[in-house]
Enzyme design. Structure first.
Site, short mmCIF file in Angstrom:
data_model
loop_
_atom_site.label_atom_id
_atom_site.label_comp_id
_atom_site.label_asym_id
_atom_site.label_seq_id
_atom_site.Cartn_x
_atom_site.Cartn_y
_atom_site.Cartn_z
N ARG A 110 0.86 -1.20 0.00
CA ARG A 110 0.00 0.00 0.00
C ARG A 110 0.89 1.23 0.00
NH1 ARG A 110 -1.94 0.27 6.42
NH2 ARG A 110 0.16 0.11 7.24
N GLU A 149 -1.90 7.91 5.92
CA GLU A 149 -0.46 8.08 6.15
C GLU A 149 0.33 8.31 4.85
OE1 GLU A 149 0.91 4.85 8.66
OE2 GLU A 149 0.22 5.90 10.43
N CYS A 156 9.82 8.07 -10.95
CA CYS A 156 9.49 7.62 -12.31
C CYS A 156 9.60 8.77 -13.32
CB CYS A 156 8.09 7.01 -12.33
SG CYS A 156 6.78 8.25 -12.35
N CYS A 159 7.15 11.58 -12.77
CA CYS A 159 7.59 12.46 -11.67
C CYS A 159 8.74 13.34 -12.14
CB CYS A 159 7.98 11.64 -10.44
SG CYS A 159 6.53 10.96 -9.60
N GLU A 305 -4.93 7.39 15.50
CA GLU A 305 -4.60 5.99 15.77
C GLU A 305 -3.62 5.89 16.94
OE1 GLU A 305 -2.91 3.80 12.51
OE2 GLU A 305 -4.25 4.68 11.03
N TRP A 313 4.61 -4.37 14.34
CA TRP A 313 5.69 -4.07 13.40
C TRP A 313 6.96 -3.57 14.07
CZ3 TRP A 313 6.46 1.10 14.10
CH2 TRP A 313 5.36 1.86 14.52
N GLU A 353 -1.13 -7.80 10.07
CA GLU A 353 -1.47 -7.11 11.32
C GLU A 353 -2.32 -7.96 12.25
OE1 GLU A 353 -2.93 -3.36 9.83
OE2 GLU A 353 -0.90 -2.55 9.69
N LYS A 354 -2.28 -9.28 12.06
CA LYS A 354 -3.14 -10.10 12.92
C LYS A 354 -2.65 -10.15 14.35
CE LYS A 354 -1.29 -14.59 11.41
NZ LYS A 354 -0.35 -14.01 10.43
N HIS A 356 -1.58 -7.32 15.73
CA HIS A 356 -1.70 -5.93 16.20
C HIS A 356 -2.87 -5.84 17.16
CE1 HIS A 356 -2.02 -1.58 16.21
NE2 HIS A 356 -0.92 -1.49 15.49
C1 GLA Z 1 -0.54 2.71 10.59
C2 GLA Z 1 -1.66 2.57 9.57
C3 GLA Z 1 -2.70 1.57 9.97
C4 GLA Z 1 -2.07 0.35 10.60
C5 GLA Z 1 -1.24 0.78 11.77
C6 GLA Z 1 -0.63 -0.38 12.52
O1 GLA Z 1 -0.72 3.71 11.48
O2 GLA Z 1 -2.27 3.79 9.30
O3 GLA Z 1 -3.42 1.22 8.81
O4 GLA Z 1 -1.28 -0.29 9.66
O5 GLA Z 1 -0.18 1.57 11.30
O6 GLA Z 1 0.16 0.06 13.60
ZN ZN Z 2 6.16 8.77 -10.19
#
Ligand code: GLA
Ligand code: ZN
Length: 673
Positions: A110, A149, A156, A159, A305, A313, A353-354, A356
């Site tokens: 992502r 985030e 590229c 860019c 968050e 992580w 993230e299971k 988390h």
């Molecule tokens: C970030 C992301 C969330 C998640 C958390 C896990 O803050 O925005 O989607 O992945 O980390 O800590």
């Molecule tokens: Zn680019």
């Protein structure tokens, strides 16, 4: 517009789309029982909302929004544009970023869309618009959460082209660009805009923060920050076509290096951010990161968050100890948080993230420790109602935080690899934190008129106008503290000639002739006028006094006896110049003196390991007392005069024990404070 919600929002990221519908009702019951009044939904659902290029399907999101609305749970609605559908990568590989090693990324992970991909631009804004058209009028949708985030970089061809356009607007002529980047160094002079290439590792980047041309790398960072911001603005504008007034935000990451958040803040209605300290992050650091987020707009913010228990992580994902999540949440509120939201409300069954933490863990039980602690805090925040919403954090001192400076300082090759911008800021911040002295983190562009003291650690890059602004501030009686590696370079990272600290030289009243770098195992010392000594290291400026006086001199090496810390009278005010990295005791001493000279007062005179912070609404003063240490601490006498504790209803007693993770919230009408 100044945005505030009518109550403390309490909830967080919720992904019912990952679960069969039978689970939803169960979840909602558990949310309501825990005092949860908000859910952030639709953060990662693009592939479901747009399963094929010309097909949109909102049926599941309709059901989610309906269910939450029926339960009276407020919704922060995300736009889902941070993770792209597989079909988009397959059909249009240009949507994927090219990394610093020239590798085009394909479907996966992502936060990896190229900001200048026309396809990404078109479909992300279109989706945001469709969501606003469909849900913008729903009164339960109280805020928009664009993307997630934002961060990272792309190198590229699209860019590169956009970068050249950005550069032409900034420099107008190729000669000015050559001069700005000092391209004659290594004979890199360019004659045509198309010869300019992004500074990836195939070009001028030499790995990480090492670059052959800091001016180029610095401009690329500015350009990338602006590019991602343009993506944000495109979605925002698409939403505004259908929804004229629901506030719009995106979740920031405080001291995250890649984006100039002061520029971003101007485009956001309300600031929100994600706080993920590690088990060994100092509490002063967490406090500082909150204060920086408050500083972006100079007002309260949302904690979008945090984890209710552990992360997944970090290298070591320790549990938040009993009471820790509550204490940490109040720390956030104490520094300006008007919402406490979690990632996540229900723990996922698969994916990275299971492990988390979540409000509802895999067992799904309401007798779990984490759930019970979440519920306790939920009920407390509910009882607080709107009393704290929008309350300010009055401060007479401020620390500059500047992303241009952050980038430029860390791109410099030499004099020490250990020089890190946020560390420098934190060392100064900690002197305020440890002495219970309120402080703001502000932009170099901020209005300084409300402050008596400005700390500008490692103010390496001095933009046009800043010298005059600081001179006016000090001339009128302000106190400025600045340090080694300040006043070195201008906007494009070319050095100010004629002696360090360049434009700050008259203010500081010193000439820095050389800068010595010490390895971690090497130390020097500073002896102050009263005979006390502090250790010092990392960098040692060799200073000549011009108009300043010496406050402390080096104790060792060939520059023993020469000034290390100085003070200069300038107009009605004073400038402290700290020419070396002092040990904490030495720095605290210098900052104590600077605060006294400025008339910047502590909240309480006593020494205590307790964190103390104040917020003020129009009618009330809130004094937060939080024990973030592992030992019980005795309550200092002056905190018995700040009103009754919101939690117990009692005025606390002098010396009463505040247990580890204990919190007192003392409230008092403003006229009595
Ligand atoms: C970030 C992301 C969330 C998640 C958390 C896990 O803050 O925005 O989607 O992945 O980390 O800590
Ligand atoms: Zn680019």
């Amino acid at each position: 517009m100044e945005v505030h919600f009518p109550m403390m929002l309490y909830g967080g990221d919720y992904n019912p789309n990952q679960w069969p519908r039978e689970v939803w009702d169960q979840d909602i019951k558990m949310f309501l029982d825990a005092g949860i009044n908000e859910a952030t939904v639709n953060v990662f659902s693009w592939a479901k909302l747009q399963p094929a290029e010309n097909v949109y399907d909102f049926s599941e999101l309709d059901a989610i929004i309906e269910k939450l609305s029926a339960a009276g749970i407020k919704i922060i609605l995300a736009t889902s544009t941070a993770a792209l559908p597989a079909w988009m990568f397959r059909r249009y590989p240009e949507v994927g970023r090219v990394d610093e090693q020239g590798r085009r990324h394909r479907f996966g992970q992502r936060h990896n869309a190229c900001p200048h991909s026309p396809v990404y631009q078109k479909y992300s804004a279109r989706l945001a618009g469709k969501l606003a058209e469909r849900y913008g009028a729903n009164p339960n949708v109280i805020c928009w959460h664009i993307n997630n985030e934002y961060g990272g970089e792309c190198f590229c061809e699209n860019c590169a082209k956009a970068f050249r356009v950005w550069l032409r607007e900034r420099y107008h002529t190729i000669e000015d660009l050559n001069r700005a980047w000092n391209l004659e160094f290594w004979g890199h002079t360019v004659y045509d805009w198309d010869e300019i290439v992004p500074p990836d590792e195939l070009g001028d980047n030499m790995g990480g923060d090492d670059t052959a041309f800091a001016g180029l790398s610095l401009d690329y960072r500015r350009f990338m920050s602006d590019s991602l911001l343009a993506n944000y603005c495109a979605e925002r504008d698409a939403i505004r076509q259908f929804d004229p007034d629901t506030p719009i935000t995106t979740n920031l990451m405080s001291t995250y290096k890649g984006l100039d958040y002061f520029r971003w803040a101007k485009e956001m209605d309300i600031i929100s951010w994600d706080s993920y300290p590690a088990y060994n992050t100092p509490w002063s650091y967490v406090a500082m990161r909150n204060d920086l987020m408050r500083g972006l707009k100079g007002r309260s913010f949302l904690l979008m968050e945090q984890t209710p228990s552990q992360q997944n992580w970090q290298p070591y994902n320790s549990l938040k100890r009993p009471g820790q999540m509550r204490a940490q949440s109040y720390q956030t509120v104490a520094h300006g948080g008007d919402a406490i939201l979690f990632f996540q409300l229900r723990r996922s069954v698969g994916g990275c993230e299971k492990f988390h933490g979540a409000v509802i863990e895999h067992a799904g039980r309401s007798d779990a420790r984490v759930y019970r602690e979440v519920a306790q805090l939920g009920h407390e925040l509910h009882a607080l109602g709107d009393r704290l919403i929008g309350a300010g954090n009055p401060a007479k001192a401020a620390i500059f935080f500047d992303w241009d400076n952050y980038w430029a300082l860390e791109y410099t090759s030499g004099p020490s690899r250990d020089l890190k911008y946020v560390d420098q800021i934190h060392q100064y911040y900690r002197t305020f934190y440890d002495t219970h002295t309120p402080v703001d983190l502000i932009s170099v562009d901020a209005d300084l008129s409300g402050y008596r003291l400005i700390a500008a650690p490692a103010l390496y890059l001095v933009k046009p106008g800043l010298k005059e602004k600081l001179e006016a501030f000090v001339r009128d009686g302000g106190v400025l503290v600045t340090t080694f590696m300040s006043g070195i370079a201008g906007e494009s990272d070319n050095v100010y000639l004629g002696g360090y600290p360049g434009p700050l030289r008259a203010l500081a009243g010193v000439w820095v002739e050389e800068i010595d770098a010490l390895a971690p195992e090497q130390k020097n010392g500073v002896r102050f006028a009263d005979g006390t000594e502090s250790g010092c290291g990392m960098l040692c400026d060799i200073i000549h006094l011009e108009t300043a006086e010496c406050l402390g001199a080096y104790t060792g090496d060939f520059y023993a006896g020469t000034p290390a810390v100085t003070q200069n009278a300038f107009g009605q005010g004073r400038v402290y110049y700290v020419g070396t990295q002092l040990d904490p005791d030495g720095l605290r001493r210098v900052m104590g003196e600077a605060c006294r000279a400025a008339g910047v007062e502590r909240l309480i005179p006593e020494e205590t390991p307790l964190e103390v912070a104040v917020r003020e609404s129009k009618t009330e003063r809130f004094t937060f007392v939080i024990n973030l240490t592992k030992e019980a601490a005795a309550l200092p006498a002056s905190l018995t005069r700040c009103g009754a504790d919101f939690f117990t209803g009692k005025v606390p007693q002098e010396g009463q024990a505040v247990e580890p993770f204990g919190v007192l919230l003392l409230t008092q009408p403003l006229e009595q404070a």
